[in-house]
Scaffold this motif. Sequence first.
Motif, PDB file in Angstrom:
ATOM      1  N   ALA A 287      24.328   1.555   1.080  1.00 52.68           N
ATOM      2  CA  ALA A 287      23.379   1.226   0.232  1.00 52.68           C
ATOM      3  C   ALA A 287      22.383   0.404   1.196  1.00 52.68           C
ATOM      4  CB  ALA A 287      23.886   0.057  -1.094  1.00 52.68           C
ATOM      5  N   PRO A 288      21.023   0.574   0.634  1.00 49.07           N
ATOM      6  CA  PRO A 288      20.202  -0.025   1.556  1.00 49.07           C
ATOM      7  C   PRO A 288      20.027  -1.690   1.451  1.00 49.07           C
ATOM      8  CG  PRO A 288      19.178   0.748  -0.602  1.00 49.07           C
ATOM      9  CD  PRO A 288      20.307   1.229  -0.517  1.00 49.07           C
ATOM     10  N   ALA A 289      19.518  -2.320   2.516  1.00 53.33           N
ATOM     11  CA  ALA A 289      19.638  -3.730   2.666  1.00 53.33           C
ATOM     12  C   ALA A 289      19.321  -4.299   1.039  1.00 53.33           C
ATOM     13  CB  ALA A 289      18.712  -4.055   3.501  1.00 53.33           C
ATOM     14  N   GLY A 290      18.393  -3.750   0.443  1.00 49.77           N
ATOM     15  CA  GLY A 290      18.045  -4.454  -0.721  1.00 49.77           C
ATOM     16  C   GLY A 290      19.061  -4.390  -1.937  1.00 49.77           C
ATOM     17  N   GLY A 291      19.964  -3.331  -1.619  1.00 50.00           N
ATOM     18  CA  GLY A 291      20.981  -3.183  -2.947  1.00 50.00           C
ATOM     19  C   GLY A 291      20.403  -2.378  -3.968  1.00 50.00           C
ATOM     20  N   PHE A 292      19.191  -1.896  -3.980  1.00 46.24           N
ATOM     21  CA  PHE A 292      18.572  -1.032  -4.943  1.00 46.24           C
ATOM     22  C   PHE A 292      17.705   0.038  -4.155  1.00 46.24           C
ATOM     23  CE2 PHE A 292      16.599  -5.025  -4.557  1.00 46.24           C
ATOM     24  CZ  PHE A 292      15.469  -4.505  -4.075  1.00 46.24           C
ATOM     25  N   ARG A 293      17.202   1.014  -5.052  1.00 48.10           N
ATOM     26  CA  ARG A 293      16.481   1.932  -4.416  1.00 48.10           C
ATOM     27  C   ARG A 293      15.169   2.121  -5.238  1.00 48.10           C
ATOM     28  NH1 ARG A 293      17.978   4.599  -0.312  1.00 48.10           N
ATOM     29  NH2 ARG A 293      20.293   4.793  -0.080  1.00 48.10           N
ATOM     30  N   LEU A 294      13.917   1.837  -4.538  1.00 47.47           N
ATOM     31  CA  LEU A 294      12.655   1.773  -5.390  1.00 47.47           C
ATOM     32  C   LEU A 294      12.192   3.348  -5.628  1.00 47.47           C
ATOM     33  CD1 LEU A 294      11.063  -0.879  -3.134  1.00 47.47           C
ATOM     34  CD2 LEU A 294      11.728  -1.269  -5.314  1.00 47.47           C
ATOM     35  N   ARG A 295      11.559   3.399  -6.704  1.00 51.09           N
ATOM     36  CA  ARG A 295      10.886   4.674  -7.123  1.00 51.09           C
ATOM     37  C   ARG A 295      10.263   5.478  -5.999  1.00 51.09           C
ATOM     38  NH1 ARG A 295       8.603   3.081 -11.153  1.00 51.09           N
ATOM     39  NH2 ARG A 295      10.511   3.225 -12.619  1.00 51.09           N
ATOM     40  N   LYS A 296      10.369   6.641  -5.764  1.00 52.80           N
ATOM     41  CA  LYS A 296       9.664   7.577  -4.815  1.00 52.80           C
ATOM     42  C   LYS A 296       8.520   7.973  -5.379  1.00 52.80           C
ATOM     43  CE  LYS A 296      10.256  11.313  -1.351  1.00 52.80           C
ATOM     44  NZ  LYS A 296      11.183  12.245  -0.959  1.00 52.80           N
ATOM     45  N   PRO A 297       7.205   7.773  -4.848  1.00 57.18           N
ATOM     46  CA  PRO A 297       6.058   8.248  -5.469  1.00 57.18           C
ATOM     47  C   PRO A 297       6.021   9.808  -5.322  1.00 57.18           C
ATOM     48  CG  PRO A 297       5.565   7.358  -3.441  1.00 57.18           C
ATOM     49  CD  PRO A 297       7.042   7.313  -3.699  1.00 57.18           C
ATOM     50  N   ASP A 298       5.416  10.487  -6.414  1.00 55.77           N
ATOM     51  CA  ASP A 298       5.330  12.117  -6.588  1.00 55.77           C
ATOM     52  C   ASP A 298       4.059  12.351  -6.217  1.00 55.77           C
ATOM     53  OD1 ASP A 298       5.191  14.657  -7.080  1.00 55.77           O
ATOM     54  OD2 ASP A 298       5.714  14.702  -9.102  1.00 55.77           O
ATOM     55  N   LEU A 299       3.810  12.598  -4.938  1.00 56.09           N
ATOM     56  CA  LEU A 299       2.690  12.701  -4.373  1.00 56.09           C
ATOM     57  C   LEU A 299       1.676  13.859  -5.042  1.00 56.09           C
ATOM     58  CD1 LEU A 299       2.824  11.618  -0.760  1.00 56.09           C
ATOM     59  CD2 LEU A 299       2.660  10.371  -2.521  1.00 56.09           C
ATOM     60  N   SER A 300       2.390  14.855  -5.655  1.00 60.89           N
ATOM     61  CA  SER A 300       1.732  15.960  -6.173  1.00 60.89           C
ATOM     62  C   SER A 300       0.900  15.457  -7.415  1.00 60.89           C
ATOM     63  CB  SER A 300       2.907  17.102  -6.740  1.00 60.89           C
ATOM     64  OG  SER A 300       3.729  16.416  -7.888  1.00 60.89           O
ATOM     65  N   ARG A 301       1.265  14.384  -7.867  1.00 51.52           N
ATOM     66  CA  ARG A 301       0.557  13.861  -9.097  1.00 51.52           C
ATOM     67  C   ARG A 301      -0.831  13.117  -8.827  1.00 51.52           C
ATOM     68  NH1 ARG A 301       3.013   9.990 -12.231  1.00 51.52           N
ATOM     69  NH2 ARG A 301       1.806  10.545 -13.930  1.00 51.52           N
TER      70      ARG A 301
ATOM     71  N   ALA B 129       4.277   5.079 -11.119  1.00 52.37           N
ATOM     72  CA  ALA B 129       4.202   5.901 -10.309  1.00 52.37           C
ATOM     73  C   ALA B 129       4.878   5.743  -9.050  1.00 52.37           C
ATOM     74  CB  ALA B 129       2.768   6.466 -10.093  1.00 52.37           C
ATOM     75  N   GLY B 130       5.401   4.522  -8.647  1.00 49.57           N
ATOM     76  CA  GLY B 130       5.865   3.958  -7.385  1.00 49.57           C
ATOM     77  C   GLY B 130       4.839   3.948  -6.271  1.00 49.57           C
ATOM     78  N   LEU B 131       3.751   3.703  -6.653  1.00 46.82           N
ATOM     79  CA  LEU B 131       2.570   3.742  -5.523  1.00 46.82           C
ATOM     80  C   LEU B 131       2.689   2.278  -4.993  1.00 46.82           C
ATOM     81  CD1 LEU B 131       0.143   6.222  -6.894  1.00 46.82           C
ATOM     82  CD2 LEU B 131       1.577   6.761  -5.107  1.00 46.82           C
ATOM     83  N   LEU B 132       2.921   1.347  -5.594  1.00 47.13           N
ATOM     84  CA  LEU B 132       2.807  -0.029  -5.163  1.00 47.13           C
ATOM     85  C   LEU B 132       3.713  -0.485  -4.191  1.00 47.13           C
ATOM     86  CD1 LEU B 132       1.815  -2.046  -8.347  1.00 47.13           C
ATOM     87  CD2 LEU B 132       0.300  -1.249  -6.544  1.00 47.13           C
ATOM     88  N   THR B 133       5.018   0.446  -4.174  1.00 49.65           N
ATOM     89  CA  THR B 133       6.022   0.161  -3.328  1.00 49.65           C
ATOM     90  C   THR B 133       6.164   1.345  -2.293  1.00 49.65           C
ATOM     91  OG1 THR B 133       7.480   0.822  -4.938  1.00 49.65           O
ATOM     92  CG2 THR B 133       7.212  -1.696  -4.622  1.00 49.65           C
ATOM     93  N   ALA B 134       5.194   2.015  -2.003  1.00 54.15           N
ATOM     94  CA  ALA B 134       5.474   3.349  -1.257  1.00 54.15           C
ATOM     95  C   ALA B 134       5.710   3.129   0.115  1.00 54.15           C
ATOM     96  CB  ALA B 134       4.007   4.260  -1.219  1.00 54.15           C
ATOM     97  N   THR B 135       5.157   1.856   0.585  1.00 57.04           N
ATOM     98  CA  THR B 135       5.098   1.557   2.020  1.00 57.04           C
ATOM     99  C   THR B 135       6.542   0.777   2.547  1.00 57.04           C
ATOM    100  OG1 THR B 135       3.758  -0.188   1.495  1.00 57.04           O
ATOM    101  CG2 THR B 135       2.867   1.813   2.417  1.00 57.04           C
ATOM    102  N   VAL B 136       7.244   0.601   1.442  1.00 57.24           N
ATOM    103  CA  VAL B 136       8.707  -0.215   1.467  1.00 57.24           C
ATOM    104  C   VAL B 136       9.471   0.542   2.511  1.00 57.24           C
ATOM    105  CG1 VAL B 136      10.513  -1.404   0.797  1.00 57.24           C
ATOM    106  CG2 VAL B 136       8.362  -1.675  -0.320  1.00 57.24           C
ATOM    107  N   GLY B 137      10.041   0.159   3.540  1.00 56.67           N
ATOM    108  CA  GLY B 137      10.996   1.110   4.527  1.00 56.67           C
ATOM    109  C   GLY B 137      12.295   1.330   3.722  1.00 56.67           C
TER     110      GLY B 137
ATOM    111  N   ARG C 168      -3.570   9.368   2.202  1.00 56.85           N
ATOM    112  CA  ARG C 168      -3.943  10.419   1.363  1.00 56.85           C
ATOM    113  C   ARG C 168      -3.715   9.666  -0.003  1.00 56.85           C
ATOM    114  NH1 ARG C 168      -0.480  13.679   4.630  1.00 56.85           N
ATOM    115  NH2 ARG C 168      -1.862  15.394   5.603  1.00 56.85           N
ATOM    116  N   ILE C 169      -2.678   8.820  -0.075  1.00 58.84           N
ATOM    117  CA  ILE C 169      -2.568   7.879  -1.423  1.00 58.84           C
ATOM    118  C   ILE C 169      -3.727   6.819  -1.510  1.00 58.84           C
ATOM    119  CG2 ILE C 169      -1.351   5.779  -2.464  1.00 58.84           C
ATOM    120  CD1 ILE C 169       1.288   7.023  -1.136  1.00 58.84           C
ATOM    121  N   LEU C 170      -4.220   6.414  -0.569  1.00 59.76           N
ATOM    122  CA  LEU C 170      -5.373   5.359  -0.747  1.00 59.76           C
ATOM    123  C   LEU C 170      -6.631   6.298  -0.793  1.00 59.76           C
ATOM    124  CD1 LEU C 170      -4.812   2.640   2.211  1.00 59.76           C
ATOM    125  CD2 LEU C 170      -4.125   2.673  -0.257  1.00 59.76           C
TER     126      LEU C 170
END
Length: 413
Positions: free
Chosen positions: A23-37, A69-77, A92-94
């Motif tokens: 599991a990641p260090a945070g213990g959860f997984r954040l939503r992966k953004p769908d860049l096709s949207r 859309a998962g965009l606010l956390t797109a840069t979390v490692g 591209r997101i910005l």
Amino acid sequence: MTSTAPPSAVPEADPAAPAAPAAPAGGFRLRKPDLSRLDEITAALADTAGEYDRTGEFPHAAIELLHEAGLLTATVGEEWGGPGVSFSDLARILLALGRGDTSVALIATMTLVPHVLAPGRPWPEALYRRILAESAERPTLINHARAEPDTGPGGGTVARRTAKGWAITGRKRFVTGAEGLAYFLLWAVTDEPQPRLAVFVVPGDAPGVEILPTWRQLGMRATVSNEVVFTDVEVGPDDLIEFDGFDAPRPAGGGPAPDQEHANAILLISASLYLGAARAAQDHVHHVGYTKVPHQLGRPVGVTERFRRTAGEIEVLLSTSEQLILAIAGKLDRGEVVSGVEALAAKVAVIRDLTRAVELAVRLLGSAALSQTGPLERIFRDVQAAGVHAPQEDAALLGIGTSALNDYGQRFA
């Protein structure tokens, strides 16, 4: 987009299934953004951009859309359960967000950038984990509160030791998205005999935080970048992410501290949001070129030589700016060195060109471009803010020129 339900803790594995990765260090997984949207999100933001600009209200619904859309956390490692998008995808997101609503794009950028830098900054692990857990459930905006009315960063904002941690008093201005922030990254100096600079993590709803409705700018109205007064705001002893001189908590993601050269490259990529606004201006020009048919001409204005020549110049300016940003982002993705001078020079060129492109669009369309019935008037106002972000052009040119002269002097010697 994948499920809009907030991500929760990683479920227990089926005993019969193959072993799952750790599991990641945070213990959860954040939503992966769908860049096709991204085109869809751009259109949704564009639908409300004019109204938010007119009212100057904080764009709550638009920010909720970016969260879903998962965009606010797109840069979390990835090591923290985030998607860890590449620098190229961040650009591209910005660009897509800025093409829809420049104000919303800037608010999102101010949250995305601290996550980019988190692995090399001394975020206490428990604090960063808590913020990411909240980010999984709801929009959790963070932004630096740094500038002050009369002093430099930190300056007049003072943190004093208390039995429970720190109490901070001061006043900040130009705090993008102030009323919607879950956390302020508050720059302050300590009241010790030898003052030291720190960045404290202050909850947006903490007692003693007062937001003043002072944002009355030409453009970027929906960023609601008001002044914020902090009066004896209490935080815990470890609620800080940087310290000048103190023993720092263990970095959240490990790795070296980011240097100024890396930070300059991030500033260049952040300019993608204004390039997106310029692309929106270009879209409007093309729409007019196809749909406006003056009676005396009898055909669309886009067929005229003047219109086509100006459209060509706009495309040259914007396409080369986009290529420049993506080239620097690609170097970062490949682990190549990007010097601070290289990034600053690119930033100056990009901002000059995108600003010029919007000016050309306004001149081409004439008085109709300045009517509030269309998007170009708002976009023209918004892009005036592109050159305001530090380091501004005069400071950047001074640094670039000094470096170039020093390089020549070393060779000449």
